[in-house]
Design a protein around this motif. Structure first.
Motif, short mmCIF file in Angstrom:
data_model
loop_
_atom_site.label_atom_id
_atom_site.label_comp_id
_atom_site.label_asym_id
_atom_site.label_seq_id
_atom_site.Cartn_x
_atom_site.Cartn_y
_atom_site.Cartn_z
N PRO A 1 37.66 80.07 48.54
CA PRO A 1 36.75 81.20 48.40
C PRO A 1 35.94 81.43 49.69
O PRO A 1 34.78 81.01 49.79
CB PRO A 1 35.86 80.78 47.23
CG PRO A 1 35.78 79.28 47.38
CD PRO A 1 37.12 78.86 47.92
N PHE B 1 25.99 76.05 43.91
CA PHE B 1 27.42 76.11 44.24
C PHE B 1 28.27 75.96 42.97
O PHE B 1 29.22 76.72 42.77
CB PHE B 1 27.79 75.05 45.27
CG PHE B 1 29.21 75.16 45.72
CD1 PHE B 1 29.61 76.14 46.62
CD2 PHE B 1 30.18 74.30 45.22
CE1 PHE B 1 30.93 76.26 47.01
CE2 PHE B 1 31.50 74.41 45.61
CZ PHE B 1 31.87 75.40 46.51
N ARG B 2 27.92 75.01 42.13
CA ARG B 2 28.69 74.79 40.90
C ARG B 2 28.62 76.00 39.96
O ARG B 2 29.55 76.27 39.23
CB ARG B 2 28.20 73.54 40.18
CG ARG B 2 28.66 72.29 40.87
CD ARG B 2 28.41 71.08 40.03
NE ARG B 2 29.09 69.94 40.63
CZ ARG B 2 28.85 68.70 40.31
NH1 ARG B 2 27.95 68.43 39.38
NH2 ARG B 2 29.49 67.73 40.90
N LEU C 1 32.35 82.77 49.44
CA LEU C 1 31.42 81.80 48.90
C LEU C 1 31.11 80.72 49.93
O LEU C 1 29.96 80.29 50.07
CB LEU C 1 32.00 81.17 47.61
CG LEU C 1 31.10 80.16 46.90
CD1 LEU C 1 29.78 80.81 46.45
CD2 LEU C 1 31.84 79.56 45.71
N GLU D 1 28.18 79.22 41.05
CA GLU D 1 28.85 80.35 41.69
C GLU D 1 30.37 80.20 41.76
O GLU D 1 31.10 81.18 41.68
CB GLU D 1 28.29 80.57 43.10
CG GLU D 1 26.85 81.02 43.13
CD GLU D 1 26.61 82.31 42.36
OE1 GLU D 1 27.36 83.29 42.59
OE2 GLU D 1 25.67 82.34 41.54
N TYR D 2 30.84 78.99 41.94
CA TYR D 2 32.27 78.73 42.16
C TYR D 2 33.16 79.36 41.08
O TYR D 2 34.10 80.09 41.41
CB TYR D 2 32.52 77.23 42.28
CG TYR D 2 33.92 76.89 42.71
CD1 TYR D 2 34.26 76.81 44.05
CD2 TYR D 2 34.92 76.67 41.77
CE1 TYR D 2 35.56 76.51 44.45
CE2 TYR D 2 36.22 76.37 42.16
CZ TYR D 2 36.53 76.29 43.51
OH TYR D 2 37.81 76.00 43.89
N ILE E 1 34.68 69.23 48.89
CA ILE E 1 35.25 70.28 48.05
C ILE E 1 36.73 70.36 48.45
O ILE E 1 37.05 70.57 49.62
CB ILE E 1 34.56 71.63 48.30
CG1 ILE E 1 33.04 71.49 48.13
CG2 ILE E 1 35.13 72.69 47.38
CD1 ILE E 1 32.24 72.61 48.75
N LEU F 1 36.84 73.58 39.66
CA LEU F 1 36.29 73.02 40.90
C LEU F 1 36.74 71.56 41.03
O LEU F 1 36.56 70.77 40.12
CB LEU F 1 34.76 73.11 40.88
CG LEU F 1 34.00 72.48 42.04
CD1 LEU F 1 34.38 73.14 43.37
CD2 LEU F 1 32.50 72.59 41.80
#
Length: 155
Positions: free
Chosen positions: A125, A97-98, A128, A100-101, A116, A109
């Motif tokens: 997003p 996740f970190r 995502l 892709e964000y 989140i 982020l």
């Protein structure tokens, strides 16, 4: 902010128009992408997706009368929050996740252990979140959860 709502629809009806639209879309995104077995409910004043007692009778170790929480959506005072217990207990999922964000959101982020935070509705997003929602099955989550609980009990 905690809302006194008896259903997700009741929760959403109490929000401002901007938040209502975002929460509805976030709810739909999660519901459409969650693997089977999770159940939508209200928990801790938020829209929640849980492992029901029928699938995991022990429930949440902190409060066994409650089903095992997985994802929650909340409209807080200064942001919209998505709580995802999978990223809290699965380091590989958190790393994914970190990574892709920043590929889809230009702002930094803003995240706690499982929370989140989205301060701007426009920065949510959804695609995502859809992918994140579908990454963990009920069985995988229960397995991760039980491994974490076993580690806690050893301490």
């Amino acid at each position: 902010m905690e809302y006194t709502a008896s259903s997700p629809e009741d929760y959403i009806s109490q929000l401002s128009e901007e938040r209502k639209t975002a929460i509805e879309k976030l709810r739909l995104t999660v519901k459409q992408n969650l693997p089977g077995g999770f159940e939508e409910t209200m928990a801790y004043g938020m829209i929640a997706y849980v492992v029901p007692h029928q699938l995991y009778p022990p429930g949440y170790h902190v409060k066994p009368i409650e089903p095992l929480p997985f994802i929650s959506i909340a409209s807080q005072k200064n942001y919209i929050a998505l709580y995802h217990m999978g990223i809290y207990i699965n380091s590989e999922l958190l790393a994914w996740f970190r990574e892709e964000y920043p590929k889809v959101v230009p702002t930094k982020l803003d995240m706690g252990k499982s929370c989140i935070r989205f301060k701007k509705v426009s920065s949510i997003p959804y695609e995502l979140i859809a992918e994140l929602s579908g990454k963990v099955t009920v069985e995988e989550y229960i397995g991760c959860y039980e491994r974490e609980i076993a580690l806690i009990k050893k301490k």
